[in-house]
Write an enzyme that holds these catalytic residues in place. Structure first.
Site, short mmCIF file in Angstrom:
data_model
loop_
_atom_site.label_atom_id
_atom_site.label_comp_id
_atom_site.label_asym_id
_atom_site.label_seq_id
_atom_site.Cartn_x
_atom_site.Cartn_y
_atom_site.Cartn_z
N HIS A 54 -2.92 1.55 6.80
CA HIS A 54 -3.15 1.53 5.36
C HIS A 54 -2.84 2.92 4.83
CE1 HIS A 54 -4.48 0.63 1.43
NE2 HIS A 54 -5.60 1.32 1.49
N ASP A 85 -7.05 6.09 -3.78
CA ASP A 85 -6.32 4.92 -3.26
C ASP A 85 -5.99 3.97 -4.41
OD1 ASP A 85 -5.28 2.81 -1.90
OD2 ASP A 85 -6.91 2.62 -0.47
N CYS A 120 0.80 -1.23 0.00
CA CYS A 120 0.00 0.00 0.00
C CYS A 120 0.83 1.27 0.00
CB CYS A 120 -1.00 -0.01 1.15
SG CYS A 120 -0.26 0.07 2.82
#
Length: 701
Positions: A347, A370, A289
């Site tokens: 995250h 994202d 991530c």
């Protein structure tokens, strides 16, 4: 003799009557400085921002330019889109059209200058332009050139305008920064080079737009839509991962990275983007991530969209959209993998600043994007832009992906103790998810707490807003995990942030609320886990019986020693749980905590750091002290955007326990300003990555 002179005079008059357009000077250095794109000077190409004029100069031969009889026209082209504009003698501004006019302030008939201005809503990309001169004699003379057009956060009419100069410096021009990992109680800063001004990066980012499915399917519509940062954000979000296209990065959470690079070994975006472009747009292996987010931040900053990397601690992935995450434990404190829902300890995504005319001005500002492939959005693995204000206000009816982001920071956690398929107890926690949302502070290498932008803040974590990312204030790190059962309260508290090389101390506090003697069976269990997975097998446990008098409070001090945990130091986290069972009623109480063990740090010192200057050789020393109980070896990587052209790599031979090693490196800064020199030591004997960074102020000579 007289005849010869007359012939020469006639010949000179004819020569002077000819109009010759020899070349066009793009005035690259001046325009890059004016448009704050001088970081791209290494490419020697013209890079400008929309909504602001740039100047070109015509190099003429023969007679001078006559504005009364000669006509100049310019054709601007982006793919099949084009605009034709006559060069006016005086400026006539237009908010919606390309314009061009003579630069009367510096009018030189043999070297006239033209100011060209794009609308603030022009599409970004690689443009070609043709300049044609039409003379009074009917002659037509043309020359062709090109330039790159980016968004303009300095222009009030641009949809990415951000009003403060320090924010523009941070979120557009800053080529290095910090990402944040670890846990909310023990934040780990990860130095990162965004590298937007490094060689080949601008070209790779423009290639990304042209390799995208949107461009391949309908180039004209793609070019038209590139005026909108909402569109750009969705294209880039999808193109950073390779799940649906020829994207930049391949994700890997399996633990097996033999076919590529371990995600924790990347130090910046430049290597990734250049490798992707050089390979013919094959995905780079591997990303997780923070790598996805950091590379996206680079691309958006290159395109001129203000962007920052954001970490959400205890980030929920709510697969069934009920805003509840279930976690299962055995009655001995072993955490199970019993749910499709999950909580990642952290995250990482990005926020981009833009207006949202599609949603109304109330949704302007920071937008969540994202690129980590988790769920599909309109059939594609991308996410956003979801307005942060919409997440805070629970406007789950708005596009794009607001419900998904809302769940990431707001879901409730149900902790369930099970035995042989039977539920023994359920605890509910409404504050664990989204414990802390943070980003790097503007102009300083420390944490900025932005949790309140996403949700109503109930936690004392706001004290983190002013805490340096490199220091630990124990008062903010201590947190008790609490459980209550009939007649008993149970607390689990870390004594301080866990640091490699030192025992991990924690406290179990038990309160007997009843006025009678009780006996409890106590189980303590520690498991290693990756940030986005359920824990693996137990690596430490302890069991015993606790006798409690009426209304007694008992405090039990516990320690996990270095030799018991050092195999899980580094990239792993620890899930620690205590279960208390009433031996007479068999009622259960559970308290748990997940934490990281801070790796040792590399210490970086700059020789004569107060006199660091551009284009002058400098020296830095990197020091590592081995905190482990056995020898370690590894590979040291040193990088720094604007400081080191290519990252330097050194192999560290075995270093005994407690030993210290120093590595000296020379470098020549290329750019003035605040730069970051950072180093990564990837140890081969333990699963641990050691990092360090030093901010360097580079002055002009």
């Amino acid at each position: 003799m007289e005849s010869s002179r007359a012939d020469r005079s006639t010949s000179n008059d004819m020569y002077m009557d000819e109009f010759k357009l020899q070349s066009v000077d793009l005035e690259v250095e001046e325009n890059l400085s004016r448009h704050r794109t001088d970081g791209f000077s290494g490419s020697k190409a013209l890079v400008v921002r929309r909504g602001a004029p740039f100047r070109i100069s015509l190099q003429l031969g023969g007679r001078p330019f006559d504005p009364n009889t000669d006509i100049l026209k310019i054709k601007i082209m982006l793919g099949r889109l084009y605009a034709i504009m006559p060069v006016k003698n005086s400026p006539k501004p237009s908010a919606s059209r390309w314009t061009a006019h003579m630069d009367l302030a510096s009018l030189n008939p043999l070297q006239p200058s033209v100011l060209i201005c794009s609308p603030a809503s022009a599409p970004v990309g690689r443009y070609r332009f043709v300049l044609c001169a039409f003379t009074k004699d009917g002659a037509r003379i043309c020359t062709v050139s090109q330039f790159t057009l980016l968004c303009n956060p300095w222009c009030q009419e641009d949809s990415v305008f951000i009003p403060f100069e320090d924010q523009r410096e941070e979120y557009v021009l800053n080529d290095s920064g910090l990402l944040f990992m670890g846990t909310a109680m023990n934040i780990v800063p990860l130095p990162w080079s965004f590298d937007q001004f490094e060689s080949g990066v601008l070209e790779a980012c423009l290639n990304l737009l042209e390799v995208s499915p949107q461009h391949q399917q309908n180039r004209r519509m793609d070019h038209l839509n590139r005026n909108d940062p909402v569109y750009l954000g969705r294209v880039v979000s999808a193109m950073i991962n390779c799940e649906d296209d020829r994207g930049v990065l391949k994700g890997n959470w399996s633990g097996d990275f033999k076919q590529g690079v371990h995600p924790s070994q990347w130090t910046g975006s430049g290597d990734i983007l250049r490798q992707w472009a050089k390979s013919g747009f094959s995905p780079v292996k591997y990303g997780q991530c923070w790598v996805f987010a950091a590379v996206m931040c680079t691309v958006m900053r290159v395109l001129g969209v203000p962007c920052r990397v954001v970490t959400n601690y205890n980030s929920a992935h709510d697969t069934n959209n009920n805003l509840v995450i279930e976690e299962y434990y055995t009655k001995t404190g072993l955490k199970l993998n019993g749910s499709k829902d999950s909580i990642w300890n952290f995250h990482v995504w990005v926020e981009c600043w833009m207006s949202r005319p599609d949603l109304g001005s109330a949704m302007d500002g920071w937008q969540v994007l994202d690129p980590t492939p988790q769920e599909r959005s309109a059939g594609v693995f991308c996410c956003g832009p979801a307005p942060v204000k919409a997440v805070r206000d629970r406007r789950v009816d708005l596009i794009y992906d607001v419900p998904f982001v809302y769940a990431e920071v707001n879901a409730d956690v149900h902790t369930i103790i099970v035995d042989q398929g039977q539920v023994l107890r359920v605890n509910k926690d409404t504050e664990k998810v989204g414990t802390l949302v943070c980003t790097k502070a503007v102009a300083f290498p420390r944490v900025q707490n932005i949790t309140g932008d996403y949700k109503l803040v109930k936690s004392p974590m706001s004290t983190l807003s002013s805490r340096s990312s490199r220091s630990s204030d124990d008062s903010t790190l201590r947190r008790a995990s609490t459980a209550a059962a009939a007649g008993v309260l149970l607390f689990l508290t870390l004594d301080k942030a866990a640091v490699s090389g030192q025992p991990i101390g924690f406290t179990v506090k038990i309160i007997n609320k009843q006025k009678k003697t009780k006996r409890f069976r106590m189980h303590l269990n520690a498991q290693a886990k990756e940030y986005n997975h359920s824990p693996s097998d137990t690596f430490w446990e302890s069991n015993g019986v606790v006798q409690m008098g009426p209304s007694e409070v008992k405090i039990l001090q516990q320690k996990i020693m270095l030799v018991q945990y050092e195999d899980v130091v580094g990239d792993d986290l620890i899930n620690l749980a205590v279960v208390l069972e009433d031996m007479s009623t068999h009622e259960q109480a559970l308290a748990s905590e997940e934490f990281n063990i801070a790796s040792p740090q590399l210490i970086i010192k700059i020789a004569d750091e107060k006199s660091v200057a551009a284009h002058r050789e400098q020296t830095a020393t990197i020091t590592f002290t081995n905190p482990f109980s056995h020898p370690v070896s590894g590979v040291l990587i040193i990088a720094g955007a604007g400081l080191i052209q290519d990252r330097a790599t050194f192999r560290m031979p075995p270093l005994k326990a407690g030993g210290k090693v120093e590595q000296t490196i020379s470098f020549i800064p290329r750019m003035v300003g605040s730069k970051m020199l950072h180093a990564v030591l990837r140890l081969t004997d333990v699963r641990c990555t050691v990092r360090g960074f030093k901010m360097v102020s580079v002055q002009s000579r």
